[in-house]
Write a protein that holds these residues in place. Sequence first.
Motif, PDB file in Angstrom:
ATOM      1  N   VAL A   1      -2.248 -26.324  34.182  1.00 18.00           N
ATOM      2  CA  VAL A   1      -3.022 -25.734  33.088  1.00 18.00           C
ATOM      3  C   VAL A   1      -2.194 -25.711  31.799  1.00 18.00           C
ATOM      4  O   VAL A   1      -2.677 -26.074  30.725  1.00 18.00           O
ATOM      5  N   TYR A   2      -0.922 -25.312  31.929  1.00 13.50           N
ATOM      6  CA  TYR A   2      -0.064 -25.211  30.746  1.00 13.50           C
ATOM      7  C   TYR A   2       0.061 -26.575  30.045  1.00 13.50           C
ATOM      8  O   TYR A   2      -0.149 -26.693  28.839  1.00 13.50           O
ATOM      9  N   SER A   3       0.400 -27.588  30.847  1.00 15.25           N
ATOM     10  CA  SER A   3       0.615 -28.912  30.255  1.00 15.25           C
ATOM     11  C   SER A   3      -0.688 -29.510  29.747  1.00 15.25           C
ATOM     12  O   SER A   3      -0.740 -30.087  28.650  1.00 15.25           O
TER      13      SER A   3
ATOM     14  N   ALA B   1      -0.598 -23.354  37.544  1.00 11.41           N
ATOM     15  CA  ALA B   1      -0.017 -22.828  36.298  1.00 11.41           C
ATOM     16  C   ALA B   1       0.598 -23.940  35.457  1.00 11.41           C
ATOM     17  O   ALA B   1       0.369 -24.007  34.244  1.00 11.41           O
ATOM     18  N   SER B   2       1.367 -24.830  36.107  1.00 10.09           N
ATOM     19  CA  SER B   2       2.010 -25.876  35.299  1.00 10.09           C
ATOM     20  C   SER B   2       0.993 -26.929  34.860  1.00 10.09           C
ATOM     21  O   SER B   2       1.126 -27.500  33.780  1.00 10.09           O
TER      22      SER B   2
ATOM     23  N   ASP C   1       4.615 -34.352  34.538  1.00 11.89           N
ATOM     24  CA  ASP C   1       4.615 -32.988  35.108  1.00 11.89           C
ATOM     25  C   ASP C   1       3.272 -32.668  35.752  1.00 11.89           C
ATOM     26  O   ASP C   1       3.215 -32.084  36.836  1.00 11.89           O
TER      27      ASP C   1
ATOM     28  N   ALA D   1       6.205 -37.338  29.442  1.00  9.38           N
ATOM     29  CA  ALA D   1       6.856 -36.372  30.336  1.00  9.38           C
ATOM     30  C   ALA D   1       5.869 -35.309  30.799  1.00  9.38           C
ATOM     31  O   ALA D   1       5.884 -34.890  31.961  1.00  9.38           O
ATOM     32  N   MET D   2       4.994 -34.883  29.900  1.00  9.66           N
ATOM     33  CA  MET D   2       4.032 -33.837  30.277  1.00  9.66           C
ATOM     34  C   MET D   2       2.989 -34.392  31.239  1.00  9.66           C
ATOM     35  O   MET D   2       2.550 -33.696  32.163  1.00  9.66           O
TER      36      MET D   2
ATOM     37  N   ASP E   1      -4.204 -31.076  25.351  1.00  5.46           N
ATOM     38  CA  ASP E   1      -5.548 -31.001  24.789  1.00  5.46           C
ATOM     39  C   ASP E   1      -5.522 -30.495  23.349  1.00  5.46           C
ATOM     40  O   ASP E   1      -6.211 -31.022  22.482  1.00  5.46           O
TER      41      ASP E   1
ATOM     42  N   PRO F   1      -2.278 -18.813  35.547  1.00  5.47           N
ATOM     43  CA  PRO F   1      -1.768 -19.729  34.531  1.00  5.47           C
ATOM     44  C   PRO F   1      -1.950 -19.167  33.121  1.00  5.47           C
ATOM     45  O   PRO F   1      -2.903 -18.478  32.855  1.00  5.47           O
ATOM     46  N   PHE F   2      -0.990 -19.516  32.254  1.00  8.51           N
ATOM     47  CA  PHE F   2      -1.118 -19.163  30.844  1.00  8.51           C
ATOM     48  C   PHE F   2      -0.966 -20.428  30.020  1.00  8.51           C
ATOM     49  O   PHE F   2      -0.501 -21.454  30.532  1.00  8.51           O
TER      50      PHE F   2
ATOM     51  N   ASP G   1      -3.419 -28.003  28.784  1.00 11.34           N
ATOM     52  CA  ASP G   1      -3.892 -27.294  27.592  1.00 11.34           C
ATOM     53  C   ASP G   1      -3.098 -27.721  26.360  1.00 11.34           C
ATOM     54  O   ASP G   1      -3.649 -27.939  25.287  1.00 11.34           O
ATOM     55  N   PHE G   2      -1.778 -27.883  26.559  1.00 10.13           N
ATOM     56  CA  PHE G   2      -0.935 -28.304  25.442  1.00 10.13           C
ATOM     57  C   PHE G   2      -1.347 -29.700  24.958  1.00 10.13           C
ATOM     58  O   PHE G   2      -1.472 -29.948  23.760  1.00 10.13           O
TER      59      PHE G   2
END
Lengths: 228, 261
Positions: free
Chosen positions: B47-49, B44-45, B71, B67-68, B54, A94-95, B51-52
Amino acid sequence: MTRLLMLDFDEHLVSAVSRTLQQEGVDVVAVRSVESARHEAENQHFDVALLDCDLLDAAELAAFSELPVILTTSFLEPEGQHRFFSRAPLMRKPFTSAQLLSALRATSALPGLENVNLLDVLRRANSEAKSLVLAVGRARLFVEDGELVHAEFDGISGERALAEVLAHGAQAEVVTISGQAERRTIQRPFQALLLDLLRHIEEREQRESAFADEGREDTSTHFKGPRS
Amino acid sequence: MDTAERTLGPELRQRIAASFHRQHLEATGRLLASIAHDVRSAVASIVYSADFLDTRGGSVQEDVLRAMAHDIAEASRRLSLTVDSLLDCARLGPAISVPVSLREVMSRAQGLLRSFYRDGAHSLRVELVAGAEWVRGNPVVVEQIFVNLLLSAAECAEAASLVIVSAQSTPSSVPFVAEALSVPSATGMVEVRVRGDGALLAQRFADPLPGAAYEGEVVGLRLAVADAEAAAATQGGRLSLDHGAEGLSFVVRLPRSEGPR
């Protein structure tokens, strides 16, 4: 607007990336197969491609040779570069959105993002009345409803700290972080503050330049605050 | 003990056992790689969402926030399904039978076998017609069936080869299968044909095998196909070898699904 072609099978990651990049002024066109990606690349203009190389062969990557490419993978490849695709930078999943933005900034195809500096971010936050916390090197800037309310940098705070950041760190990478201001050290409205600060920075640069010509060092660089 | 086995000496039998063991380890490795890939993709999705949210959650609009969060919930459900599928594989949980996208399965299997295909200069073509894109079963098991078959089809080729996967729906179904699996939407079967170098495949599957042919790649090939056959049976399907005009090809029949609603 910057246009990004994204090849990835994961619809959730695609929608998350699309949403977050949209906030940065990037339009994402997402596809789930190499054939579709090739078709889009041939028929539309893109500034950069974000390709999941787990779906690609080296020969297929050649179809995107006109574009700056960033690769992603779910396999355990060495960070930075893929064994089989050496021409493009690699991000392991993950990124985070910060890592993605950083990778996009590193590509020369994104002038919109590349030129984003602290002033641009502050102006945009102000015009959109956003609340956010920015990390600029060691400095922290706190914006509430578009107004700068607090700045801290190397033990100083308030308008002086902001002046130091703008003078020395305006080109540094700006990262949005979580948090909120615990105190208010900046009272003036953003627009008035910004005008004064920019004038101060300009004066200081002129002074430094003059001192440099005379071979002396300028020691009077502190921002004194609002002018009467 | 069958005739072929009786003719094998102790040394050959030992080598065959070692070969079986190695093939099992390789198959386990492929399964683990496949699961790790699935888990990492779902993570991955998330963590991405996460983190965003956060780091920038305080400054994004409410609809984007919603929406996030959606997801993250969807990706978490997928992660949960992967774990349930694994528990089902290990007979530690209830049977998992959900719509599985063949296109997605082929894409993941292709990703998993990419280095093998790349090294052998093999290529893969997938031809799925409408109505034959979804089957019903355990996603992990279905993926393993096709990983084994795609590997076997390429492995038996002596030079660069093209492996073609085609699928079509077949109207008839074995009624008791759908009933036993409690799959009301299994309105038929999907027939997936995996075709590589048919002539070579036929050689490898010549019956009875000569003693020496039990070794090495032929053992691996037969083991991988036997595993796929057993796996197809657990999903209410069937794997067979079809001796057509172009040689031998693998034919997998699995309960058809309409896809998620």
